[in-house]
Design a protein around this motif. Sequence first.
Motif, mmCIF file in Angstrom:
data_model
loop_
_atom_site.group_PDB
_atom_site.id
_atom_site.type_symbol
_atom_site.label_atom_id
_atom_site.label_comp_id
_atom_site.label_asym_id
_atom_site.label_seq_id
_atom_site.Cartn_x
_atom_site.Cartn_y
_atom_site.Cartn_z
ATOM 1 N N TYR A 171 38.123 24.947 27.563
ATOM 2 C CA TYR A 171 38.714 26.150 26.934
ATOM 3 C C TYR A 171 40.235 26.209 27.036
ATOM 4 N N TRP A 174 41.915 28.030 24.278
ATOM 5 C CA TRP A 174 41.707 29.482 24.307
ATOM 6 C C TRP A 174 42.618 30.158 25.322
ATOM 7 N N HIS A 231 35.891 37.510 28.248
ATOM 8 C CA HIS A 231 34.451 37.318 28.094
ATOM 9 C C HIS A 231 34.104 36.291 27.011
ATOM 10 N N PHE A 232 34.721 36.410 25.846
ATOM 11 C CA PHE A 232 34.328 35.578 24.712
ATOM 12 C C PHE A 232 35.109 34.269 24.603
ATOM 13 N N GLN A 235 35.410 32.613 28.901
ATOM 14 C CA GLN A 235 34.143 32.546 29.649
ATOM 15 C C GLN A 235 34.337 32.978 31.103
ATOM 16 N N GLN A 236 35.057 34.084 31.274
ATOM 17 C CA GLN A 236 35.332 34.656 32.583
ATOM 18 C C GLN A 236 34.846 36.103 32.605
ATOM 19 N N TRP A 238 34.671 40.057 32.462
ATOM 20 C CA TRP A 238 35.466 40.973 31.643
ATOM 21 C C TRP A 238 36.533 41.685 32.468
#
Length: 305
Positions: A171, A174, A231-232, A235-236, A238
């Motif tokens: 990621y 991201w 979250h999206f 991938q951690q 919120w």
Amino acid sequence: MQQKDRRQLRAQFEANRQKFDAANARVTERVGRNLVFALASGLLLAAIFLISVFVWTPLLLVVALLFGIMAMIELATAFRQAGRRVPRIGVSLGGAAILIGAYFWGLEGLLWSLFGAALFLMLWRAVESIIPGWKVPWRTLIADLASGVFTLVYIPFLLGIAVNFVKIEPYGEWWVFTLVLLPVVCDIGAWAAGVSFGKHKMAPRISPNKTWEGFAGAAATAVIAGALAAHFFLQQPWWLGVFLGLAVLITATAGDLVESLIKRNLNVKDMSNLIPGHGGLLDRLDSILPSVIPVFMAAFLIGVI
């Protein structure tokens, strides 16, 4: 008959254009920017950024080099207006070395290249100072050297950390996207709330357009965007995004205010007129650059970098 219809269409088009120009003029007066130009320029910059992050990653280094060098030249030129000489060629070469070192050799390369670039720039300025006609008092020389090192740390060093995010597994792209997303949504939230509800000035002497209502709008959008991004995209949890959003809110606002203070002291509205509706590149990076720090700390604390 056709001629009459064409005249009516032309008259209607002219009337609509005048209405649009009047509305745009009112918005421009309120926010201090041409909204149409600002939107078009913003979309173009967003497209370049997204392509460099998600389509062809090597382009990210090219974009960082291009934007970083232009921003350094803007800041060096602004310093000259204040009587401080920062060599534009020297700082550009040093900044390029920092970004290249970060991209190919990671954080270790970033630190070593910063050290080398700072020495190179200080030597460049010191040699300039002994040329007949360019001699300056030693106090002025020290101020010039400090301004040059500040330029290297503020722009290419922080940009180098951001470029290095793309190598995070997984990621990485991201993380870079989130770094830019959060200051941008802060800016949008502040603008929307400020235009709609802004009454109480935050720092009228530094940035007359900033209001506490705008700050509240920025806080709301930062928290929501941070939670969703964590979250999206990352991938951690919120809640990590909530803290990250609040941290970026502080750094983005502080960065914007600090640059506004610098411009006010130099008596300039924008660092340049390079980007229609926005000003200079540094005017767009002022909230993103300091936000590199909390994003890096978050990535470091959770062990992904």
